[in-house]
Motif scaffolding. Structure first.
Motif, PDB file in Angstrom:
ATOM      1  N   THR A 140     -32.183 -53.360 -24.845  1.00 45.54           N
ATOM      2  CA  THR A 140     -33.402 -53.917 -25.424  1.00 45.54           C
ATOM      3  C   THR A 140     -34.596 -53.401 -24.637  1.00 45.54           C
ATOM      4  N   LEU A 141     -35.792 -53.538 -25.226  1.00 52.28           N
ATOM      5  CA  LEU A 141     -37.000 -53.129 -24.512  1.00 52.28           C
ATOM      6  C   LEU A 141     -37.229 -53.981 -23.270  1.00 52.28           C
ATOM      7  N   GLU A 142     -36.901 -55.283 -23.363  1.00 50.94           N
ATOM      8  CA  GLU A 142     -37.053 -56.156 -22.196  1.00 50.94           C
ATOM      9  C   GLU A 142     -36.166 -55.669 -21.046  1.00 50.94           C
ATOM     10  N   ALA A 143     -34.923 -55.347 -21.368  1.00 51.20           N
ATOM     11  CA  ALA A 143     -33.995 -54.866 -20.340  1.00 51.20           C
ATOM     12  C   ALA A 143     -34.460 -53.527 -19.791  1.00 51.20           C
ATOM     13  N   HIS A 144     -34.980 -52.659 -20.654  1.00 55.12           N
ATOM     14  CA  HIS A 144     -35.465 -51.347 -20.221  1.00 55.12           C
ATOM     15  C   HIS A 144     -36.607 -51.504 -19.224  1.00 55.12           C
ATOM     16  N   THR A 145     -37.564 -52.367 -19.566  1.00 48.18           N
ATOM     17  CA  THR A 145     -38.703 -52.601 -18.675  1.00 48.18           C
ATOM     18  C   THR A 145     -38.242 -53.153 -17.334  1.00 48.18           C
ATOM     19  N   SER A 146     -37.302 -54.104 -17.365  1.00 48.43           N
ATOM     20  CA  SER A 146     -36.800 -54.708 -16.136  1.00 48.43           C
ATOM     21  C   SER A 146     -36.090 -53.686 -15.252  1.00 48.43           C
ATOM     22  N   LEU A 147     -35.219 -52.897 -15.847  1.00 53.79           N
ATOM     23  CA  LEU A 147     -34.431 -51.945 -15.061  1.00 53.79           C
ATOM     24  C   LEU A 147     -35.287 -50.809 -14.515  1.00 53.79           C
ATOM     25  N   VAL A 148     -36.236 -50.323 -15.321  1.00 56.47           N
ATOM     26  CA  VAL A 148     -37.145 -49.286 -14.823  1.00 56.47           C
ATOM     27  C   VAL A 148     -37.945 -49.830 -13.643  1.00 56.47           C
ATOM     28  N   GLY A 149     -38.395 -51.079 -13.750  1.00 53.19           N
ATOM     29  CA  GLY A 149     -39.128 -51.700 -12.652  1.00 53.19           C
ATOM     30  C   GLY A 149     -38.290 -51.824 -11.394  1.00 53.19           C
ATOM     31  N   LEU A 203     -24.291 -37.966 -23.641  1.00 52.80           N
ATOM     32  CA  LEU A 203     -24.192 -39.424 -23.565  1.00 52.80           C
ATOM     33  C   LEU A 203     -25.177 -40.079 -24.536  1.00 52.80           C
ATOM     34  N   GLN A 204     -26.379 -39.535 -24.653  1.00 54.82           N
ATOM     35  CA  GLN A 204     -27.365 -40.118 -25.562  1.00 54.82           C
ATOM     36  C   GLN A 204     -26.879 -40.062 -27.012  1.00 54.82           C
ATOM     37  N   ASN A 205     -26.270 -38.946 -27.413  1.00 56.72           N
ATOM     38  CA  ASN A 205     -25.698 -38.860 -28.757  1.00 56.72           C
ATOM     39  C   ASN A 205     -24.637 -39.947 -28.968  1.00 56.72           C
ATOM     40  N   ALA A 206     -23.794 -40.134 -27.945  1.00 61.17           N
ATOM     41  CA  ALA A 206     -22.711 -41.117 -28.038  1.00 61.17           C
ATOM     42  C   ALA A 206     -23.254 -42.533 -28.141  1.00 61.17           C
ATOM     43  N   LEU A 207     -24.292 -42.839 -27.368  1.00 60.30           N
ATOM     44  CA  LEU A 207     -24.861 -44.187 -27.368  1.00 60.30           C
ATOM     45  C   LEU A 207     -25.483 -44.526 -28.720  1.00 60.30           C
ATOM     46  N   LEU A 208     -26.131 -43.564 -29.347  1.00 61.43           N
ATOM     47  CA  LEU A 208     -26.756 -43.817 -30.647  1.00 61.43           C
ATOM     48  C   LEU A 208     -25.718 -44.093 -31.724  1.00 61.43           C
ATOM     49  N   TYR A 209     -24.528 -43.521 -31.590  1.00 61.61           N
ATOM     50  CA  TYR A 209     -23.443 -43.821 -32.526  1.00 61.61           C
ATOM     51  C   TYR A 209     -22.875 -45.211 -32.248  1.00 61.61           C
ATOM     52  N   LEU A 210     -22.719 -45.516 -30.970  1.00 64.44           N
ATOM     53  CA  LEU A 210     -22.121 -46.785 -30.569  1.00 64.44           C
ATOM     54  C   LEU A 210     -23.019 -47.966 -30.933  1.00 64.44           C
ATOM     55  N   ASP A 253     -23.177 -56.538 -22.745  1.00 58.77           N
ATOM     56  CA  ASP A 253     -23.625 -57.780 -23.366  1.00 58.77           C
ATOM     57  C   ASP A 253     -24.832 -57.426 -24.233  1.00 58.77           C
ATOM     58  N   GLU A 254     -25.621 -58.389 -24.649  1.00 62.07           N
ATOM     59  CA  GLU A 254     -26.735 -58.105 -25.543  1.00 62.07           C
ATOM     60  C   GLU A 254     -27.857 -57.324 -24.880  1.00 62.07           C
ATOM     61  N   GLN A 255     -27.902 -57.344 -23.539  1.00 60.33           N
ATOM     62  CA  GLN A 255     -29.016 -56.726 -22.825  1.00 60.33           C
ATOM     63  C   GLN A 255     -28.674 -55.380 -22.194  1.00 60.33           C
ATOM     64  N   VAL A 256     -27.477 -55.259 -21.651  1.00 58.59           N
ATOM     65  CA  VAL A 256     -27.127 -54.055 -20.898  1.00 58.59           C
ATOM     66  C   VAL A 256     -25.723 -53.574 -21.232  1.00 58.59           C
ATOM     67  N   MET A 257     -25.481 -52.321 -20.901  1.00 66.85           N
ATOM     68  CA  MET A 257     -24.155 -51.735 -21.029  1.00 66.85           C
ATOM     69  C   MET A 257     -23.920 -50.890 -19.770  1.00 66.85           C
ATOM     70  N   VAL A 258     -22.770 -51.019 -19.169  1.00 65.06           N
ATOM     71  CA  VAL A 258     -22.432 -50.229 -17.979  1.00 65.06           C
ATOM     72  C   VAL A 258     -21.337 -49.246 -18.364  1.00 65.06           C
ATOM     73  N   ILE A 259     -21.608 -47.969 -18.120  1.00 62.29           N
ATOM     74  CA  ILE A 259     -20.722 -46.876 -18.526  1.00 62.29           C
ATOM     75  C   ILE A 259     -20.119 -46.211 -17.301  1.00 62.29           C
ATOM     76  N   ARG A 318     -35.160 -43.177 -24.852  1.00 62.23           N
ATOM     77  CA  ARG A 318     -33.986 -42.401 -24.442  1.00 62.23           C
ATOM     78  C   ARG A 318     -32.684 -43.163 -24.672  1.00 62.23           C
ATOM     79  N   ALA A 319     -32.647 -43.911 -25.743  1.00 64.09           N
ATOM     80  CA  ALA A 319     -31.459 -44.686 -26.118  1.00 64.09           C
ATOM     81  C   ALA A 319     -31.007 -45.617 -24.996  1.00 64.09           C
ATOM     82  N   GLY A 320     -31.950 -46.070 -24.182  1.00 59.68           N
ATOM     83  CA  GLY A 320     -31.648 -47.046 -23.136  1.00 59.68           C
ATOM     84  C   GLY A 320     -31.243 -46.460 -21.798  1.00 59.68           C
ATOM     85  N   ILE A 321     -31.210 -45.145 -21.685  1.00 59.26           N
ATOM     86  CA  ILE A 321     -30.813 -44.508 -20.419  1.00 59.26           C
ATOM     87  C   ILE A 321     -31.986 -44.577 -19.450  1.00 59.26           C
TER      88      ILE A 321
END
Length: 315
Positions: A150-159, A114-121, A89-95, A130-133
């Motif tokens: 997104t940065l908001e999602a990154h902060t939330s998930l890292v937390g 995976l990071q190379n692939a995500l930047l293309y996608l 969705d707009e916030q997260v992606m599950v691989i 780290r391209a959201g990883i």
């Protein structure tokens, strides 16, 4: 390319006496505390018009300004690599990561990750760390990973990862027959003699793995492992530590083990399974936007499934 960031606000009166970096993380929750600390050290944070310091104690009521450049992640090229996207969705992606795919580029291995692939996608991931990883799987471990878009999602998930509230369950086929499950609570750090390996060491970081028996076979056990922490090679190190190394593990499994009386089919299956028998089957976390707990589950890939069928047939 870069994005100019300008933030401003007022330090709450009730924050008096607290460290600036703690208060900033609450005021500007879209950005991680570590990123705000970095901007502060670089002089991009002003408190009442003067450069601030990370550990500075606030008085309450000060005007705070942040002026910084949000740089794209550099030196990682976008590549058209097919990915198995379980959800997005707009916030997260599950691989569902396949075995053999490296997560992050490293020296001597700058492409095909995976990071190379995500930047293309999704090119917008270039402005997310780290391209959201936010967590990783070893190259030869398959299964579920979440990517912050997104940065908001990154902060939330890292937390959530730091709070140990992300649910991660793995399937592992181990040597030896376990009679019951248990918990391994043993710190993990670099091996004292081999810097390419990890080990249980007193000076290591806290690491906790919970395992339970799913199926017992003649000489092996299929276990489910639930992680509290996410140390490098944690499951592989912990299971080897209790003398139950993963089948096929080239680093922690020791020499190839062929059970006494093994059929030719089982012998060949074990000889040709050249990666650790580890699969991230289930992933659960609180969605950064909705606040609801979401979860996914995927079955192991064909090579793991075939190995299990052969082991079952012998048992």
């Amino acid at each position: 390319m870069s994005e100019t960031i300008y933030l401003n606000g007022t330090i709450p009166e009730q924050a008096a006496g607290r460290r600036l970096d703690q208060v900033l993380a609450e005021l500007f929750s879209r950005y991680s505390r570590s990123r705000l600390q970095q901007w502060t050290k670089q002089g991009h944070v002003l408190l009442d018009g003067k450069p601030a310091t990370v550990r500075q104690r606030v008085l309450g009521g000060e005007a705070v300004e942040v002026r910084a450049e949000l740089q794209e992640e550099g030196a990682v090229e976008a590549e058209n690599i097919e990915l198995d996207i379980v959800y997005q969705d707009e916030q997260v992606m599950v691989i569902n990561k396949p075995a053999g795919l490296v997560v992050h580029p490293a020296a001597g291995n700058r492409a095909g990750t995976l990071q190379n692939a995500l930047l293309y996608l999704d090119p917008a991931l270039a402005t997310v760390p780290r391209a959201g990883i936010v967590h990783r799987l070893d190259k030869d471990t398959s299964g579920l990973m979440v990517v912050a878009r997104t940065l908001e999602a990154h902060t939330s998930l890292v937390g959530q990862l730091q709070a140990r509230s992300v649910g991660r369950e793995y399937l592992a086929l181990v040597h030896t027959v376990l009679t019951a499950g248990g918990t391994v609570d043993a710190p993990i750090g670099r091996h004292p003699k081999d810097r390419l390996r990890m080990a249980v060491v007193e000076s290591g970081k806290p690491a906790v793995s919970h395992y339970r028996v799913l199926e017992r076979f003649t000489a092996h056990t299929l276990v489910q492992v639930r992680l509290e922490t996410g140390r490098t090679h944690q499951i592989r190190v912990h299971m080897a530590h209790i003398h139950c190394p993963l089948v096929g593990d080239p680093v922690y499994g020791g020499r190839l083990r062929i059970p006494r009386g093994a059929s030719e089919r089982l012998r060949e299956a074990l000889q040709h399974f050249r990666r650790q028998a580890l699969h991230a089957r289930r992933l659960a976390f609180v969605h950064p936007q909705s606040g609801e707990t979401v979860s996914w589950e995927v079955e192991p890939p064909e090579d793991f499934a075939v190995l299990l069928d052969v082991v079952r047939a012998k048992s």
